[in-house]
Design an enzyme around this catalytic site. Structure first.
Site, mmCIF file in Angstrom:
data_model
loop_
_atom_site.group_PDB
_atom_site.id
_atom_site.type_symbol
_atom_site.label_atom_id
_atom_site.label_comp_id
_atom_site.label_asym_id
_atom_site.label_seq_id
_atom_site.Cartn_x
_atom_site.Cartn_y
_atom_site.Cartn_z
ATOM 1 C CD GLU A 52 -69.610 -61.065 -16.723
ATOM 2 O OE1 GLU A 52 -70.129 -61.095 -17.865
ATOM 3 O OE2 GLU A 52 -69.907 -61.839 -15.798
ATOM 4 C CG ASN A 123 -56.695 -31.193 -11.398
ATOM 5 O OD1 ASN A 123 -55.995 -32.097 -11.831
ATOM 6 N ND2 ASN A 123 -57.532 -30.511 -12.162
ATOM 7 C CG HIS A 154 -65.280 -27.766 -14.533
ATOM 8 N ND1 HIS A 154 -64.648 -26.712 -13.916
ATOM 9 C CD2 HIS A 154 -64.463 -28.840 -14.384
ATOM 10 C CE1 HIS A 154 -63.497 -27.136 -13.420
ATOM 11 N NE2 HIS A 154 -63.347 -28.419 -13.691
ATOM 12 C CE LYS A 158 -66.285 -28.518 -10.583
ATOM 13 N NZ LYS A 158 -66.175 -29.714 -9.731
HETATM 14 N N1 LIG Z 1 -59.701 -34.210 -7.898
HETATM 15 C C1 LIG Z 1 -59.825 -34.464 -9.207
HETATM 16 O O1 LIG Z 1 -58.821 -34.639 -9.939
HETATM 17 C C2 LIG Z 1 -61.196 -34.572 -9.787
HETATM 18 C C3 LIG Z 1 -62.272 -34.396 -8.978
HETATM 19 N N2 LIG Z 1 -63.538 -34.579 -9.448
HETATM 20 C C4 LIG Z 1 -64.592 -34.500 -8.450
HETATM 21 O O2 LIG Z 1 -65.098 -35.810 -8.223
HETATM 22 C C5 LIG Z 1 -66.458 -35.746 -7.840
HETATM 23 C C6 LIG Z 1 -67.288 -36.643 -8.747
HETATM 24 O O3 LIG Z 1 -67.259 -36.147 -10.071
HETATM 25 P P1 LIG Z 1 -68.055 -36.902 -11.243
HETATM 26 O O4 LIG Z 1 -67.567 -38.302 -11.371
HETATM 27 O O5 LIG Z 1 -68.004 -36.010 -12.416
HETATM 28 O O6 LIG Z 1 -69.547 -36.900 -10.635
HETATM 29 P P2 LIG Z 1 -70.712 -37.941 -10.855
HETATM 30 O O7 LIG Z 1 -71.941 -37.301 -10.286
HETATM 31 O O8 LIG Z 1 -70.707 -38.427 -12.262
HETATM 32 O O9 LIG Z 1 -70.279 -39.182 -9.925
HETATM 33 C C7 LIG Z 1 -70.407 -39.240 -8.537
HETATM 34 C C8 LIG Z 1 -70.880 -40.622 -8.201
HETATM 35 O O10 LIG Z 1 -70.833 -40.813 -6.781
HETATM 36 C C9 LIG Z 1 -72.054 -41.439 -6.414
HETATM 37 N N3 LIG Z 1 -72.353 -41.251 -5.004
HETATM 38 C C10 LIG Z 1 -72.812 -40.144 -4.386
HETATM 39 N N4 LIG Z 1 -73.022 -40.402 -3.082
HETATM 40 C C11 LIG Z 1 -72.719 -41.711 -2.887
HETATM 41 C C12 LIG Z 1 -72.745 -42.568 -1.762
HETATM 42 N N5 LIG Z 1 -73.155 -42.151 -0.560
HETATM 43 N N6 LIG Z 1 -72.362 -43.846 -1.912
HETATM 44 C C13 LIG Z 1 -71.937 -44.301 -3.111
HETATM 45 N N7 LIG Z 1 -71.903 -43.536 -4.231
HETATM 46 C C14 LIG Z 1 -72.278 -42.253 -4.102
HETATM 47 C C15 LIG Z 1 -73.079 -40.807 -7.319
HETATM 48 O O11 LIG Z 1 -74.290 -41.504 -7.302
HETATM 49 P P3 LIG Z 1 -75.664 -40.691 -7.567
HETATM 50 O O12 LIG Z 1 -75.598 -40.225 -8.988
HETATM 51 O O13 LIG Z 1 -76.702 -41.703 -7.275
HETATM 52 O O14 LIG Z 1 -75.666 -39.531 -6.609
HETATM 53 C C16 LIG Z 1 -72.329 -40.846 -8.637
HETATM 54 O O15 LIG Z 1 -72.449 -42.111 -9.265
HETATM 55 C C17 LIG Z 1 -66.839 -34.252 -7.912
HETATM 56 O O16 LIG Z 1 -66.723 -33.706 -6.612
HETATM 57 C C18 LIG Z 1 -65.783 -33.668 -8.847
HETATM 58 O O17 LIG Z 1 -65.566 -32.305 -8.664
HETATM 59 C C19 LIG Z 1 -63.783 -34.910 -10.748
HETATM 60 C C20 LIG Z 1 -62.750 -35.076 -11.620
HETATM 61 C C21 LIG Z 1 -61.359 -34.903 -11.211
HETATM 62 O O1 LIG Z 2 -66.195 -31.976 -11.608
HETATM 63 C C1 LIG Z 2 -65.296 -32.137 -12.473
HETATM 64 O O2 LIG Z 2 -65.530 -32.585 -13.593
HETATM 65 C C2 LIG Z 2 -63.925 -31.788 -12.104
HETATM 66 N N1 LIG Z 2 -63.689 -31.478 -10.871
HETATM 67 C C3 LIG Z 2 -62.457 -31.105 -10.307
HETATM 68 C C4 LIG Z 2 -62.525 -29.689 -9.793
HETATM 69 O O3 LIG Z 2 -63.517 -29.348 -9.121
HETATM 70 O O4 LIG Z 2 -61.597 -28.921 -10.041
HETATM 71 C C5 LIG Z 2 -61.278 -31.407 -11.189
HETATM 72 C C6 LIG Z 2 -61.522 -31.287 -12.665
HETATM 73 O O5 LIG Z 2 -61.383 -29.960 -13.040
HETATM 74 C C7 LIG Z 2 -62.839 -31.879 -13.107
#
Ligand SMILES: NC(=O)C1=CN([C@@H]2O[C@H](COP(=O)(O)OP(=O)(O)OC[C@H]3O[C@@H](n4cnc5c(N)ncnc54)[C@H](OP(=O)(O)O)[C@@H]3O)[C@@H](O)[C@H]2O)C=CC1
Ligand SMILES: O=C(O)C1=N[C@H](C(=O)O)C[C@H](O)C1
Length: 267
Positions: A52, A123, A154, A158
Site C-alpha cells: 500500500e 523508446n 512485440h 501490442k
Molecule cells: N516509449 C517507450 O519507451 C514505451 C512505450 N510504450 C507505449 O506505451 C503505451 C502503453 O503501453 P502498455 O502499458 O503496454 O499498454 P496497456 O494497454 O497495458 O496500458 C495502457 C493503459 O492506459 C489506459 N488508458 C487508456 N486511455 C486512458 C484514458 N483516457 N485515461 C486513463 N487511462 C487510459 C488503459 O486503460 P484501458 O485498458 O481501460 O484502455 C491502460 O490501463 C503504448 O502506446 C506503448 O507502445 C510501451 C513501452 C515502452
Molecule cells: O508496446 C510496447 O510494449 C512497446 N512499445 C514501444 C514501441 O512502440 O516501440 C517501446 C517498446 O518497444 C515496447
C-alpha cells in the site's frame, strides 16, 4: 518531484508506479485511470504489487496535475492528447511514452509544447537511443547499394505497428541518408509487389507471446549484411528512462524534447 502516473493499471503504468515509489527524490502524487475502470479507488501500490502507498487511483487528472510537478504517460494517442492539454494548463512536465500517433496528433503535441515541457520518445531506454545514433552513422556511411530494413517483434497485446521504436530507428536511418522517411517508408508488402525500389526503408512487424520489444536494423548490401539490434528484457528500462526524462525536464523552458536531449546524445 511529485509525479502522476496516468494509465495506472496498464503494463507500463504499473511499472512506472514501482519505479516512482523506489526513486530517490520522487513521490507518487497520484494515479489515473479512465472513467469506469475497475481500478478506480484501488491503491496504486497494491495495483503495482508493491504494497500500500496510500494513493488511490482516480479519474480526475486536472485536480492532481495542478499540485504536481510532472505526469508520466504511457497510454493511448487520444488519451495522451487530452492529458497534454491538461498538463499545459497546469504547467507541469509531460513525459510521453505513448506510441501510434498520426501526423495530425504530432502537430497537436508540438502546439502544446509552446506552453509545456514535453519529453516524447517512442523508446525511453538508453540502449535504443544509443542504437539510433549508430544507425544514423552507418546509414550516412553506406550508399544506396545497402538496402535498409527495420524488423521488430512485440508481445501479442501490442495495438500499433510499426512500433514507435521501429519508426524512431527508421527516422535515424533516413536522417543518416539525408532523405525524408515519409517518402521512403514501406510498411506493408503483400502479393506481387515488384522489385524493391532503391532507397526505400522497409518495416516488418512480428507479434506474439510476451516479447517485451526486439528491434533490428538490417543493412543488406552486395554479398554482405550488417545487423544492429536491441533486445528489451524488462519494461523497467522504459520506466527508468521516463523518470530520468521527468527529472531532466524539471527546470527546462517549454519545448518538445526527446530522449536524445535527456541523455545528452542530441546532434
Ligand atoms: N516509449 C517507450 O519507451 C514505451 C512505450 N510504450 C507505449 O506505451 C503505451 C502503453 O503501453 P502498455 O502499458 O503496454 O499498454 P496497456 O494497454 O497495458 O496500458 C495502457 C493503459 O492506459 C489506459 N488508458 C487508456 N486511455 C486512458 C484514458 N483516457 N485515461 C486513463 N487511462 C487510459 C488503459 O486503460 P484501458 O485498458 O481501460 O484502455 C491502460 O490501463 C503504448 O502506446 C506503448 O507502445 C510501451 C513501452 C515502452
Ligand atoms: O508496446 C510496447 O510494449 C512497446 N512499445 C514501444 C514501441 O512502440 O516501440 C517501446 C517498446 O518497444 C515496447
Amino acid at each position: 518531484m511529485k509525479l502522476v502516473v496516468v494509465g495506472a493499471e496498464g503494463r507500463m503504468g504499473r511499472m512506472l508506479i514501482r519505479a516512482v515509489a523506489e526513486a530517490k527524490g520522487c513521490t507518487l502524487h497520484g494515479a489515473i485511470e479512465r472513467p469506469g475502470s475497475a481500478a478506480l479507488g484501488k491503491d496504486a501500490g497494491l495495483l503495482a504489487g508493491i504494497g500500500e502507498l496510500g494513493v488511490p487511483v482516480t479519474d480526475d487528472p486536472l485536480s492532481l496535475f495542478v499540485a504536481a510537478d510532472g505526469v508520466l504517460d504511457f497510454t493511448a494517442p487520444a488519451a495522451t492528447l487530452a492529458f497534454a492539454d491538461l498538463a499545459a494548463q497546469a504547467r507541469i512536465v509531460h513525459v510521453i511514452g505513448t506510441t501510434g500517433f498520426s501526423e495530425d496528433d504530432l502537430k497537436r503535441l508540438t502546439a502544446a509544447s509552446y506552453h509545456a515541457r514535453i519529453v516524447r520518445s517512442g523508446n525511453m531506454s538508453l540502449g535504443v537511443n544509443l542504437l539510433a545514433g549508430l544507425v544514423r552513422q552507418v546509414a550516412a556511411t553506406l550508399g544506396e547499394e545497402f538496402d535498409i530494413e527495420v524488423l521488430e517483434m512485440h508481445h501479442r497485446m501490442k495495438v500499433d505497428a510499426p512500433s514507435g521504436t521501429a519508426l524512431l530507428l527508421g527516422e535515424a536511418a533516413a536522417e543518416g541518408r539525408q532523405v525524408a522517411l515519409a517518402e521512403t517508408r514501406v510498411s506493408t508488402r503483400d502479393g506481387h509487389t515488384g522489385a524493391r525500389r532503391p532507397g526505400d526503408i522497409g518495416f516488418a512487424t512480428l507479434r506474439g507471446g510476451s516479447v517485451v520489444g526486439d528491434h533490428s536494423v538490417i543493412f543488406a548490401g552486395p554479398s554482405e549484411r550488417i545487423t544492429l539490434s536491441h533486445h528489451a528484457e524488462d519494461r523497467a528500462i522504459f520506466a527508468r528512462g521516463a523518470l530520468k526524462a521527468a527529472q531532466w525536464a524539471f527546470d527546462k523552458p517549454p519545448g518538445l524534447y526527446g530522449m536524445d536531449d535527456v541523455l545528452g546524445l542530441a546532434r
